[in-house]
Enzyme design. Structure first.
Site, PDB file in Angstrom:
ATOM      1  N   THR A  51      19.782  90.189 182.879  1.00 29.08           N
ATOM      2  CA  THR A  51      20.602  88.973 183.008  1.00 29.08           C
ATOM      3  C   THR A  51      21.991  89.189 182.402  1.00 29.08           C
ATOM      4  OG1 THR A  51      20.850  86.710 182.142  1.00 29.08           O
ATOM      5  CG2 THR A  51      19.425  88.153 180.895  1.00 29.08           C
ATOM      6  N   ASP A  52      22.957  88.402 182.859  1.00 30.06           N
ATOM      7  CA  ASP A  52      24.305  88.481 182.264  1.00 30.06           C
ATOM      8  C   ASP A  52      24.311  88.012 180.814  1.00 30.06           C
ATOM      9  OD1 ASP A  52      24.056  85.707 182.675  1.00 30.06           O
ATOM     10  OD2 ASP A  52      25.996  85.483 183.669  1.00 30.06           O
ATOM     11  N   GLU A  53      23.235  87.291 180.414  1.00 26.78           N
ATOM     12  CA  GLU A  53      23.212  86.774 179.040  1.00 26.78           C
ATOM     13  C   GLU A  53      23.116  87.885 178.007  1.00 26.78           C
ATOM     14  OE1 GLU A  53      21.233  83.209 178.183  1.00 26.78           O
ATOM     15  OE2 GLU A  53      21.282  82.484 180.243  1.00 26.78           O
ATOM     16  N   ALA A  63       6.040  83.657 191.822  1.00 28.02           N
ATOM     17  CA  ALA A  63       5.809  82.224 192.059  1.00 28.02           C
ATOM     18  C   ALA A  63       6.863  81.370 191.359  1.00 28.02           C
ATOM     19  CB  ALA A  63       4.406  81.832 191.589  1.00 28.02           C
ATOM     20  N   LYS A  88      15.462  89.708 176.711  1.00 33.33           N
ATOM     21  CA  LYS A  88      15.850  90.358 177.973  1.00 33.33           C
ATOM     22  C   LYS A  88      16.612  91.653 177.699  1.00 33.33           C
ATOM     23  CE  LYS A  88      15.388  89.046 181.632  1.00 33.33           C
ATOM     24  NZ  LYS A  88      14.253  89.241 182.595  1.00 33.33           N
ATOM     25  N   TYR A 140      16.079  84.274 173.977  1.00 30.78           N
ATOM     26  CA  TYR A 140      15.840  84.657 175.372  1.00 30.78           C
ATOM     27  C   TYR A 140      16.679  85.875 175.715  1.00 30.78           C
ATOM     28  CZ  TYR A 140      16.803  84.726 180.397  1.00 30.78           C
ATOM     29  OH  TYR A 140      17.008  85.135 181.700  1.00 30.78           O
TER      30      TYR A 140
END
Ligand code: NAD
Ligand code: TYD
Length: 343
Positions: free
Chosen positions: A130-132, A15, A158, A154
């Site tokens: 993620t690329d982070e 969602a 991840k 964050y």
């Protein structure tokens, strides 16, 4: 005519922004898929994002938390494919309070992966990373084998989930494929993230709060190109492998702000430099050779994709105005982050 067997797909976080785009894309692309969306409906999750498929019998919505094994286990045990998007996703929020990031992003991934150990019919578990996780990239581009060096809560959460997923392949043979995408843009992105924030502020002649010198670089990937890459990796990804998914669109934040203002015919004086994000990663950049070798290429050029995204926010203010104007949690966050003077 012989009908194809139904493929059971579990999508967590469906969602949210990317999840909802993926669910709509996947239902349209695979006539034999039945998708179950599991979503907690946090501030970022909205049933409105799935309203176009309310009556679709190939989709079922389950309101629940990925950290709850009593909800997760039965869903995982009947799944053939899992695409795990559910996460707390906003870096700025992770700097204010990181607890929910650890709980959902790390522990929630553990609950899913652990349930997947007993899932006999499962043949793909896509861990959306993620690329982070690579941290700030001063020069060159990140390849999948690079050391990961996350620099904010964050990104660190991840990264924990990314490596946990790998460990469940290496030790328990859960059929994990890990994706590391760059910054996504497109319809239905929550208006705290930079593109929808800047676009909706500019529509309303409000300031665009630019962190620091605005010379930080992000690589922008259209959400539809991201969804097509995930689809390809479900089919052709190799278990235990990581795949970068990038847009080859590296843009500084100040250039991004100016492009949005130009599209909306607003003056650049709307850009307001505000305090920088602590530990702000200067640049992300992905080498996508590995994904491209499987046959993927992006379809959206940034200039066209940004224009159509801006148009989507112009044409769908029913979607974002109630969040920005009536949701007390959004107002509280906005004022804490930017102060009332940003308006
Ligand atoms: P989003 O914040 O728009 O959506 C997250 C969704 O997860 C929401 O629907 C929310 O309700 C749900 N959720 C949160 N906690 C949950 C929980 N405990 N249980 C069940 N559902 C929960 O995020 P997004 O931008 O769509 O990102 C989706 C995924 O893609 C995330 O894993 C994110 O890390 C990753 N990602 C995002 C980007 C990007 O640019 N947005 C880039 C690379 C990777
Ligand atoms: P964001 O959309 O939060 O994504 P991420 O931090 O995951 O890359 O931010 C994208 C870039 O925009 C990032 O360099 C921070 C910057 N930014 C601003 O300059 N002002 C803002 O108000 C926000 C939200 C982000």
């Amino acid at each position: 005519m012989v009908s194809q067997p139904v493929v059971e797909v579990l999508v967590t976080g469906g969602a949210g922004f990317i999840g909802s785009n993926f669910v709509l894309h996947a239902l349209a692309s695979h006539s034999n898929w039945h998708i179950t969306t599991l979503d907690k409906l946090t501030y970022a999750g909205r049933l409105d994002n799935l309203r176009d498929i309310t009556d679709n019998t190939r989709h079922t919505f389950v309101h629940g938390d990925v950290t709850d094994p009593t909800i997760v286990e039965p869903l995982v045990h009947r799944a053939n494919i899992i695409v795990h998007f559910a996460a707390e996703t906003h870096v700025d929020r992770s700097l204010r309070a990181a607890g929910d990031f650890i709980t959902t992003d790390v522990y929630g991934s553990f609950v899913l992966l652990d349930a997947a150990r007993q899932a006999d019919q499962l043949h793909r578990f896509i861990q959306i990373s993620t690329d982070e996780v690579y941290g700030s990239v001063e020069s060159g581009s990140s390849v999948e084998t690079d050391e990961i060096r996350p620099r904010n809560p964050y990104a660190a959460s991840k990264a924990g989930a990314d490596r946990l997923a790998y460990s469940y392949w290496a030790t328990h043979e859960v059929p994990v494929v890990i994706t590391r995408a760059s910054n996504n843009y497109g319809p239905r992105q929550f208006p705290e993230k930079v593109i929808p924030l800047f676009v909706t502020n500019a529509i309303d002649h409000q300031f665009l709060p630019l962190y620091g010198d605005g010379l930080q670089i992000r690589d922008w990937l259209h959400v539809n190109d991201h969804c097509r890459a995930i689809d390809l990796l479900i089919e052709r990804g190799k278990n235990g492998e990581v795949y970068n998914i990038g847009g080859a669109n590296e843009v500084t934040n100040i250039e991004l702000a100016n492009r949005i203002l130009t599209i909306l015919d607003r003056p650049s004086s709307l850009i307001k430099q505000v305090s920088d994000r602590p530990g702000h990663d200067r640049r992300y950049s992905l080498d996508t050779t590995k994904l491209r070798s499987l046959g993927w290429q992006q379809e959206h050029q940034f200039s066209e994709g940004l224009r159509t995204t801006v148009e989507w926010y112009q044409n769908n203010d029913w979607w974002w105005r109630p969040i920005k104007e009536n949701d007390p949690a959004y107002r509280e966050y906005y004022e804490a982050q930017y102060g009332k003077s940003s308006e």
